[in-house]
Design an enzyme around this catalytic site. Structure first.
Site, PDB file in Angstrom:
ATOM      1  N   ASP A  34       0.856  -1.179   0.000  1.00 10.50           N
ATOM      2  CA  ASP A  34       0.000   0.000   0.000  1.00 10.50           C
ATOM      3  C   ASP A  34       0.892   1.228   0.000  1.00 10.50           C
ATOM      4  O   ASP A  34       2.048   1.170   0.439  1.00 10.50           O
ATOM      5  CB  ASP A  34      -0.945   0.018   1.206  1.00 10.50           C
ATOM      6  CG  ASP A  34      -2.263   0.714   0.894  1.00 10.50           C
ATOM      7  OD1 ASP A  34      -2.232   1.924   0.580  1.00 10.50           O
ATOM      8  OD2 ASP A  34      -3.312   0.061   0.945  1.00 10.50           O
ATOM      9  N   ILE A  35       0.346   2.341  -0.462  1.00  7.12           N
ATOM     10  CA  ILE A  35       1.130   3.567  -0.604  1.00  7.12           C
ATOM     11  C   ILE A  35       1.415   4.222   0.741  1.00  7.12           C
ATOM     12  O   ILE A  35       2.476   4.811   0.947  1.00  7.12           O
ATOM     13  CB  ILE A  35       0.426   4.550  -1.556  1.00  7.12           C
ATOM     14  CG1 ILE A  35       1.302   5.754  -1.847  1.00  7.12           C
ATOM     15  CG2 ILE A  35      -0.941   4.955  -1.012  1.00  7.12           C
ATOM     16  CD1 ILE A  35       0.737   6.681  -2.925  1.00  7.12           C
ATOM     17  N   ASP A  72       4.244   2.176  -3.851  1.00  4.22           N
ATOM     18  CA  ASP A  72       3.298   2.902  -4.695  1.00  4.22           C
ATOM     19  C   ASP A  72       3.176   2.142  -6.011  1.00  4.22           C
ATOM     20  O   ASP A  72       4.177   1.935  -6.711  1.00  4.22           O
ATOM     21  CB  ASP A  72       3.840   4.318  -4.929  1.00  4.22           C
ATOM     22  CG  ASP A  72       2.888   5.227  -5.694  1.00  4.22           C
ATOM     23  OD1 ASP A  72       1.955   4.706  -6.345  1.00  4.22           O
ATOM     24  OD2 ASP A  72       3.096   6.449  -5.649  1.00  4.22           O
ATOM     25  N   VAL A  73       1.970   1.732  -6.385  1.00  6.69           N
ATOM     26  CA  VAL A  73       1.797   0.955  -7.617  1.00  6.69           C
ATOM     27  C   VAL A  73       2.191   1.751  -8.858  1.00  6.69           C
ATOM     28  O   VAL A  73       2.430   1.160  -9.922  1.00  6.69           O
ATOM     29  CB  VAL A  73       0.354   0.436  -7.766  1.00  6.69           C
ATOM     30  CG1 VAL A  73       0.014  -0.564  -6.675  1.00  6.69           C
ATOM     31  CG2 VAL A  73      -0.661   1.572  -7.816  1.00  6.69           C
ATOM     32  N   ASN A 122      -5.926  -4.388  -6.799  1.00  9.94           N
ATOM     33  CA  ASN A 122      -7.031  -3.732  -6.104  1.00  9.94           C
ATOM     34  C   ASN A 122      -6.813  -2.246  -5.841  1.00  9.94           C
ATOM     35  O   ASN A 122      -7.785  -1.504  -5.656  1.00  9.94           O
ATOM     36  CB  ASN A 122      -7.266  -4.456  -4.769  1.00  9.94           C
ATOM     37  CG  ASN A 122      -8.113  -3.648  -3.807  1.00  9.94           C
ATOM     38  OD1 ASN A 122      -9.327  -3.585  -3.920  1.00  9.94           O
ATOM     39  ND2 ASN A 122      -7.445  -3.004  -2.834  1.00  9.94           N
ATOM     40  N   SER A 155     -15.033  -1.424 -11.748  1.00  7.35           N
ATOM     41  CA  SER A 155     -16.123  -0.682 -11.119  1.00  7.35           C
ATOM     42  C   SER A 155     -17.332  -0.748 -12.040  1.00  7.35           C
ATOM     43  O   SER A 155     -17.204  -1.080 -13.226  1.00  7.35           O
ATOM     44  CB  SER A 155     -15.702   0.784 -10.925  1.00  7.35           C
ATOM     45  OG  SER A 155     -16.792   1.626 -10.606  1.00  7.35           O
ATOM     46  N   TYR A 158     -11.220   8.440 -13.725  1.00  5.01           N
ATOM     47  CA  TYR A 158     -11.705   7.250 -13.023  1.00  5.01           C
ATOM     48  C   TYR A 158     -12.420   6.317 -14.003  1.00  5.01           C
ATOM     49  O   TYR A 158     -12.127   5.121 -14.081  1.00  5.01           O
ATOM     50  CB  TYR A 158     -12.644   7.668 -11.894  1.00  5.01           C
ATOM     51  CG  TYR A 158     -13.083   6.538 -10.995  1.00  5.01           C
ATOM     52  CD1 TYR A 158     -12.323   6.177  -9.886  1.00  5.01           C
ATOM     53  CD2 TYR A 158     -14.244   5.824 -11.255  1.00  5.01           C
ATOM     54  CE1 TYR A 158     -12.712   5.140  -9.058  1.00  5.01           C
ATOM     55  CE2 TYR A 158     -14.648   4.785 -10.436  1.00  5.01           C
ATOM     56  CZ  TYR A 158     -13.883   4.443  -9.346  1.00  5.01           C
ATOM     57  OH  TYR A 158     -14.279   3.403  -8.531  1.00  5.01           O
ATOM     58  N   LYS A 176     -11.118   2.608 -15.292  1.00  6.86           N
ATOM     59  CA  LYS A 176     -11.922   1.430 -14.966  1.00  6.86           C
ATOM     60  C   LYS A 176     -12.410   0.714 -16.220  1.00  6.86           C
ATOM     61  O   LYS A 176     -12.607  -0.514 -16.205  1.00  6.86           O
ATOM     62  CB  LYS A 176     -13.095   1.829 -14.073  1.00  6.86           C
ATOM     63  CG  LYS A 176     -12.681   2.315 -12.681  1.00  6.86           C
ATOM     64  CD  LYS A 176     -11.860   1.282 -11.934  1.00  6.86           C
ATOM     65  CE  LYS A 176     -11.626   1.688 -10.489  1.00  6.86           C
ATOM     66  NZ  LYS A 176     -10.829   0.677  -9.738  1.00  6.86           N
ATOM     67  N   VAL A 212     -19.315   0.864  -2.486  1.00  8.31           N
ATOM     68  CA  VAL A 212     -18.925  -0.031  -1.400  1.00  8.31           C
ATOM     69  C   VAL A 212     -18.701   0.774  -0.129  1.00  8.31           C
ATOM     70  O   VAL A 212     -18.119   1.870  -0.166  1.00  8.31           O
ATOM     71  CB  VAL A 212     -17.644  -0.815  -1.756  1.00  8.31           C
ATOM     72  CG1 VAL A 212     -17.223  -1.731  -0.612  1.00  8.31           C
ATOM     73  CG2 VAL A 212     -17.847  -1.634  -3.031  1.00  8.31           C
TER      74      VAL A 212
END
Length: 273
Positions: free
Chosen positions: A37-38, A75-76, A102, A155, A173, A177, A206
């Site tokens: 995770d970042i 960081d991805v 994810n 999404s 976004y 997606k 969610v």
């Protein structure tokens, strides 16, 4: 016995929300977890992102289930850092069987949501970051010659052209997606001969920190037409992280062994409206 005994899952965005839920769900079924995770803020995101303390909390819960949590801050968007973290996990656990791309952000609300940088950040995290996740993990899956499962979090915004009052962030976004569905289909075809399955999941809203935060709540008050447009067919406003985790666990298990190349909505009927 658990359905993932002896297996290892690699999960991005593992510190909280859906990523934490996926890690716990798979750990309950016997999987060890490599996670990243970042653990710092991105300027265009109006709500707080995960912290190192969140990452440590997820690690603690996974370990309470008797599983190994090989977690790193990464960081991805940074291919080198992601590869280093993945390789460290492989060095500790020796293999990978399940990959869950994810990590995600929602730079669609707040003062900077219409800045160009919001678009770029959305693409960098949720498209480039997914591609980086595939780049670092797929060679190991192929090398093992034992198949595997990859699940990419998209999404409902990856299936429908959702409209909001913002431009740059929401454009990025939706574009990201949708784009990961293309990546999924390419990799599903490319990896089928190796018995590696690749699918996307498409959640509706969610109940996670991405939506359950003050910035998003203020945005929906200011733009009630957005809240109205985001209604599900089933009488539920938000689904739970566990609902997505259950779908991913099915896709990644032998129960879904012949399922590949699919876009799986977990959306309370949102996309059927």
């Amino acid at each position: 016995m658990g359905k993932f005994d002896g297996q290892v899952a690699f999960i991005t965005g593992v510190a909280r929300g859906q990523g934490r839920s996926h890690a716990i769900r798979l750990a309950q079924e016997g999987a060890d977890i490599i996670g990243v995770d970042i653990c710092r803020q991105i300027d265009t995101v109006a709500y707080p992102l995960a912290t190192f303390e969140d990452l440590e909390e997820t690690k603690t819960v996974v370990e309470k289930h008797g599983r190994v949590a090989a977690f790193e801050v990464a960081d991805v968007r940074d291919l080198g850092a992601l590869r280093t973290a993945f390789d460290a996990g492989i060095g500790q656990l020796g293999r990978v069987d399940i990959v869950i791309a994810n990590a995600g952000i929602m730079p669609t609300v707040g003062a900077r949501a219409d800045d160009d940088e919001a678009f770029y950040d959305a693409i960098d995290v949720m498209l480039k970051g997914v591609w980086h996740t595939l780049r670092v993990s797929v060679p190991k899956l192929i090398e093992q010659q034992q198949g595997g499962g990859i699940v990419i979090t998209s999404s409902t915004a990856g299936l429908k052209g959702l409209s909001t009052a913002c431009e740059a962030g929401s454009d990025g976004y939706a574009a990201a997606k949708h784009a990961v569905v293309g990546l999924m289909r390419v990799y599903a075809n490319r990896l089928a001969k190796h018995r590696i399955r690749v699918n996307t999941v498409h959640p509706t809203g969610v109940n996670s920190p991405m939506i359950a935060n003050d910035a998003f709540a203020a945005f929906t008050v200011e733009h009630p037409e957005v809240a109205s447009a985001l209604q599900n067919s089933l009488p539920v406003d938000l689904i739970e992280c566990e609902d997505i985790s259950n779908a991913i666990a099915w896709l990644a298990s032998t129960e879904g062994r012949y399922v590949t190349g699919v876009t799986l909505p977990v959306d309370a009927g949102f996309t059927s409206r």
